[in-house]
Design a protein around this motif. Sequence first.
Motif, PDB file in Angstrom:
ATOM      1  N   GLY A   1       0.813  -1.202   0.000  1.00  0.00           N
ATOM      2  CA  GLY A   1       0.000   0.000   0.000  1.00  0.00           C
ATOM      3  C   GLY A   1       0.845   1.248   0.000  1.00  0.00           C
ATOM      4  N   MET A   2       0.488   2.184  -0.892  1.00  0.00           N
ATOM      5  CA  MET A   2       1.167   3.465  -0.983  1.00  0.00           C
ATOM      6  C   MET A   2       0.098   4.554  -1.106  1.00  0.00           C
ATOM      7  SD  MET A   2       4.586   2.476  -3.235  1.00  0.00           S
ATOM      8  CE  MET A   2       3.715   1.775  -4.637  1.00  0.00           C
ATOM      9  N   SER A   3       0.497   5.730  -1.526  1.00  0.00           N
ATOM     10  CA  SER A   3      -0.430   6.870  -1.512  1.00  0.00           C
ATOM     11  C   SER A   3      -1.690   6.621  -2.329  1.00  0.00           C
ATOM     12  CB  SER A   3       0.284   8.119  -2.035  1.00  0.00           C
ATOM     13  OG  SER A   3       1.354   8.480  -1.194  1.00  0.00           O
ATOM     14  N   ASP A   4      -1.565   5.928  -3.461  1.00  0.00           N
ATOM     15  CA  ASP A   4      -2.709   5.774  -4.365  1.00  0.00           C
ATOM     16  C   ASP A   4      -3.608   4.590  -4.033  1.00  0.00           C
ATOM     17  OD1 ASP A   4      -1.919   7.999  -5.791  1.00  0.00           O
ATOM     18  OD2 ASP A   4      -0.773   6.845  -7.273  1.00  0.00           O
ATOM     19  N   ASP A   5      -3.148   3.697  -3.149  1.00  0.00           N
ATOM     20  CA  ASP A   5      -3.948   2.489  -2.902  1.00  0.00           C
ATOM     21  C   ASP A   5      -3.944   2.077  -1.423  1.00  0.00           C
ATOM     22  OD1 ASP A   5      -1.348   1.542  -2.713  1.00  0.00           O
ATOM     23  OD2 ASP A   5      -1.438   0.359  -4.556  1.00  0.00           O
ATOM     24  N   LEU A   6      -3.721   3.029  -0.537  1.00  0.00           N
ATOM     25  CA  LEU A   6      -3.640   2.732   0.896  1.00  0.00           C
ATOM     26  C   LEU A   6      -4.895   2.021   1.392  1.00  0.00           C
ATOM     27  CD1 LEU A   6      -2.440   5.072   3.728  1.00  0.00           C
ATOM     28  CD2 LEU A   6      -4.721   4.089   3.850  1.00  0.00           C
ATOM     29  N   GLU A   7      -6.056   2.534   1.033  1.00  0.00           N
ATOM     30  CA  GLU A   7      -7.309   1.976   1.557  1.00  0.00           C
ATOM     31  C   GLU A   7      -7.499   0.521   1.129  1.00  0.00           C
ATOM     32  OE1 GLU A   7      -7.478   6.261   2.040  1.00  0.00           O
ATOM     33  OE2 GLU A   7      -7.003   5.028   0.294  1.00  0.00           O
ATOM     34  N   ALA A   8      -7.205   0.223  -0.128  1.00  0.00           N
ATOM     35  CA  ALA A   8      -7.349  -1.151  -0.606  1.00  0.00           C
ATOM     36  C   ALA A   8      -6.392  -2.080   0.123  1.00  0.00           C
ATOM     37  CB  ALA A   8      -7.096  -1.204  -2.118  1.00  0.00           C
ATOM     38  N   ALA A   9      -5.160  -1.608   0.350  1.00  0.00           N
ATOM     39  CA  ALA A   9      -4.169  -2.426   1.048  1.00  0.00           C
ATOM     40  C   ALA A   9      -4.579  -2.689   2.492  1.00  0.00           C
ATOM     41  CB  ALA A   9      -2.802  -1.745   0.994  1.00  0.00           C
ATOM     42  N   VAL A  10      -5.064  -1.665   3.158  1.00  0.00           N
ATOM     43  CA  VAL A  10      -5.475  -1.819   4.549  1.00  0.00           C
ATOM     44  C   VAL A  10      -6.664  -2.768   4.645  1.00  0.00           C
ATOM     45  CG1 VAL A  10      -6.525  -0.610   6.508  1.00  0.00           C
ATOM     46  CG2 VAL A  10      -4.525   0.366   5.356  1.00  0.00           C
ATOM     47  N   PHE A  11      -7.587  -2.678   3.708  1.00  0.00           N
ATOM     48  CA  PHE A  11      -8.754  -3.566   3.719  1.00  0.00           C
ATOM     49  C   PHE A  11      -8.320  -5.025   3.638  1.00  0.00           C
ATOM     50  CE2 PHE A  11     -12.558  -5.724   2.378  1.00  0.00           C
ATOM     51  CZ  PHE A  11     -13.579  -5.028   2.994  1.00  0.00           C
ATOM     52  N   GLU A  12      -7.219  -5.282   2.924  1.00  0.00           N
ATOM     53  CA  GLU A  12      -6.740  -6.656   2.744  1.00  0.00           C
ATOM     54  C   GLU A  12      -5.653  -7.050   3.746  1.00  0.00           C
ATOM     55  OE1 GLU A  12      -8.218  -8.805   1.064  1.00  0.00           O
ATOM     56  OE2 GLU A  12      -9.534  -7.551  -0.168  1.00  0.00           O
ATOM     57  N   GLY A  13      -5.424  -6.227   4.763  1.00  0.00           N
ATOM     58  CA  GLY A  13      -4.571  -6.670   5.855  1.00  0.00           C
ATOM     59  C   GLY A  13      -3.178  -6.076   5.945  1.00  0.00           C
ATOM     60  N   ALA A  14      -2.893  -5.003   5.220  1.00  0.00           N
ATOM     61  CA  ALA A  14      -1.571  -4.380   5.305  1.00  0.00           C
ATOM     62  C   ALA A  14      -1.214  -4.060   6.752  1.00  0.00           C
ATOM     63  CB  ALA A  14      -1.536  -3.107   4.469  1.00  0.00           C
ATOM     64  N   THR A  15       0.040  -4.308   7.123  1.00  0.00           N
ATOM     65  CA  THR A  15       0.519  -3.941   8.457  1.00  0.00           C
ATOM     66  C   THR A  15       1.554  -2.820   8.395  1.00  0.00           C
ATOM     67  OG1 THR A  15       2.252  -5.634   8.430  1.00  0.00           O
ATOM     68  CG2 THR A  15       0.101  -6.261   9.348  1.00  0.00           C
ATOM     69  N   LEU A  16       2.187  -2.647   7.252  1.00  0.00           N
ATOM     70  CA  LEU A  16       3.103  -1.530   7.014  1.00  0.00           C
ATOM     71  C   LEU A  16       2.705  -0.872   5.699  1.00  0.00           C
ATOM     72  CD1 LEU A  16       6.633  -2.972   7.969  1.00  0.00           C
ATOM     73  CD2 LEU A  16       5.474  -1.042   9.067  1.00  0.00           C
ATOM     74  N   VAL A  17       2.358   0.401   5.751  1.00  0.00           N
ATOM     75  CA  VAL A  17       1.942   1.149   4.563  1.00  0.00           C
ATOM     76  C   VAL A  17       3.001   2.191   4.266  1.00  0.00           C
ATOM     77  CG1 VAL A  17       0.162   2.593   3.541  1.00  0.00           C
ATOM     78  CG2 VAL A  17      -0.486   0.778   5.133  1.00  0.00           C
ATOM     79  N   ARG A  18       3.494   2.209   3.031  1.00  0.00           N
ATOM     80  CA  ARG A  18       4.631   3.054   2.665  1.00  0.00           C
ATOM     81  C   ARG A  18       4.127   4.352   2.011  1.00  0.00           C
ATOM     82  NH1 ARG A  18       5.289  -2.012   0.448  1.00  0.00           N
ATOM     83  NH2 ARG A  18       5.095  -1.162  -1.649  1.00  0.00           N
ATOM     84  N   LEU A  19       4.284   5.463   2.716  1.00  0.00           N
ATOM     85  CA  LEU A  19       3.848   6.759   2.193  1.00  0.00           C
ATOM     86  C   LEU A  19       5.034   7.697   2.068  1.00  0.00           C
ATOM     87  CD1 LEU A  19       0.463   7.581   3.975  1.00  0.00           C
ATOM     88  CD2 LEU A  19       0.846   6.457   1.790  1.00  0.00           C
ATOM     89  N   GLY A  20       5.173   8.314   0.899  1.00  0.00           N
ATOM     90  CA  GLY A  20       6.250   9.267   0.665  1.00  0.00           C
ATOM     91  C   GLY A  20       5.751  10.671   0.433  1.00  0.00           C
ATOM     92  N   SER A  21       5.265  10.938  -0.778  1.00  0.00           N
ATOM     93  CA  SER A  21       4.854  12.290  -1.136  1.00  0.00           C
ATOM     94  C   SER A  21       3.701  12.792  -0.273  1.00  0.00           C
ATOM     95  CB  SER A  21       4.470  12.346  -2.624  1.00  0.00           C
ATOM     96  OG  SER A  21       3.428  11.438  -2.913  1.00  0.00           O
ATOM     97  N   ALA A  22       2.843  11.897   0.210  1.00  0.00           N
ATOM     98  CA  ALA A  22       1.733  12.321   1.064  1.00  0.00           C
ATOM     99  C   ALA A  22       2.222  12.927   2.378  1.00  0.00           C
ATOM    100  CB  ALA A  22       0.824  11.133   1.356  1.00  0.00           C
ATOM    101  N   ILE A  23       3.447  12.585   2.774  1.00  0.00           N
ATOM    102  CA  ILE A  23       4.026  13.122   4.010  1.00  0.00           C
ATOM    103  C   ILE A  23       5.025  14.225   3.699  1.00  0.00           C
ATOM    104  CG2 ILE A  23       5.457  12.610   6.009  1.00  0.00           C
ATOM    105  CD1 ILE A  23       4.271   9.756   5.952  1.00  0.00           C
ATOM    106  N   PHE A  24       5.954  13.952   2.786  1.00  0.00           N
ATOM    107  CA  PHE A  24       7.088  14.850   2.554  1.00  0.00           C
ATOM    108  C   PHE A  24       6.909  15.774   1.350  1.00  0.00           C
ATOM    109  CE2 PHE A  24       8.992  11.209   4.824  1.00  0.00           C
ATOM    110  CZ  PHE A  24       9.576  11.881   5.876  1.00  0.00           C
ATOM    111  N   GLY A  25       5.831  15.590   0.587  1.00  0.00           N
ATOM    112  CA  GLY A  25       5.658  16.388  -0.611  1.00  0.00           C
ATOM    113  C   GLY A  25       6.292  15.731  -1.808  1.00  0.00           C
ATOM    114  N   ALA A  26       6.114  16.337  -2.981  1.00  0.00           N
ATOM    115  CA  ALA A  26       6.644  15.785  -4.226  1.00  0.00           C
ATOM    116  C   ALA A  26       8.154  15.610  -4.141  1.00  0.00           C
ATOM    117  CB  ALA A  26       6.298  16.687  -5.401  1.00  0.00           C
ATOM    118  N   ARG A  27       8.657  14.586  -4.840  1.00  0.00           N
ATOM    119  CA  ARG A  27      10.095  14.309  -4.826  1.00  0.00           C
ATOM    120  C   ARG A  27      10.880  15.479  -5.427  1.00  0.00           C
ATOM    121  NH1 ARG A  27      10.273   8.500  -7.687  1.00  0.00           N
ATOM    122  NH2 ARG A  27       8.509   7.577  -6.597  1.00  0.00           N
ATOM    123  N   ASP A  28      12.074  15.712  -4.869  1.00  0.00           N
ATOM    124  CA  ASP A  28      12.959  16.726  -5.422  1.00  0.00           C
ATOM    125  C   ASP A  28      13.600  16.199  -6.693  1.00  0.00           C
ATOM    126  OD1 ASP A  28      12.351  18.289  -3.258  1.00  0.00           O
ATOM    127  OD2 ASP A  28      14.095  17.645  -2.093  1.00  0.00           O
TER     128      ASP A  28
END
Length: 232
Positions: free
Chosen positions: A205-232
């Motif tokens: 699960g990442m920014s675009d599919d977090l909800e689907a991943a969590v619904f199916e049991g994700a325990t670690l969700v990897r978020l980048g731009s949603a926290i730190f903003g767009a990549r440099d």
Amino acid sequence: MAEIALCKSLDAAHQRLERALDAAERPTGSARLLAVSKTKPASMLRDAWQHGQRAFGENYLQEALDKQRELSDLDDIEWHFIGPLQSNKTRAVAEHFDWMHTVEREKIARRLNEQRPAHLPPLNVCLQVNISREASKAGVAPEDALALAREIAALERLSLRGLMAIPAPCDDPERQREPFAALKALLFELQAALPDAPLDTLSMGMSDDLEAAVFEGATLVRLGSAIFGARD
């Protein structure tokens, strides 16, 4: 101002995760955010740490090692390596990380095992599975995951924790769940075959599919731009 913006983004990410857990009827805290900070400076990680974030994911080894040196005064940071790894660079991961998410070959696992310092706890590892069978993606084929898991479970300096995947992009929320459900089923298969291994982790699960991943049991969700903003 930058620190305030980051804290707001981090709070929003945690709230999004909690809403997803609630919608999936899962307990609070049953999935964690992994803050992925590639191309971002160590100062932003420090700000996130001061706001309570502890688990950080890094894709690029040298960048990660530089950040670790800059942040060596901070305690209880949990470092996760989530990028591709060449066999000639395994020592740095074995020596400086708590988790390795992208094991896909026995050779890499054996080198990590041999190079893990004795004074550190076993390195937590996840098998990367090419769950969508994309030619451009790394990862072990689903049908080969159990054989590799058996090899890793026998290595004393590694702790086989679970599976990681990056499914093919998809905009349909229902279809997004399919590869995550397949990864969860594969984890159940490994748990049944290897009852002594601490197989409790689905890194998906990442920014675009977090909800689907969590619904199916994700325990670690990897978020980048949603926290730190767009990549440099």
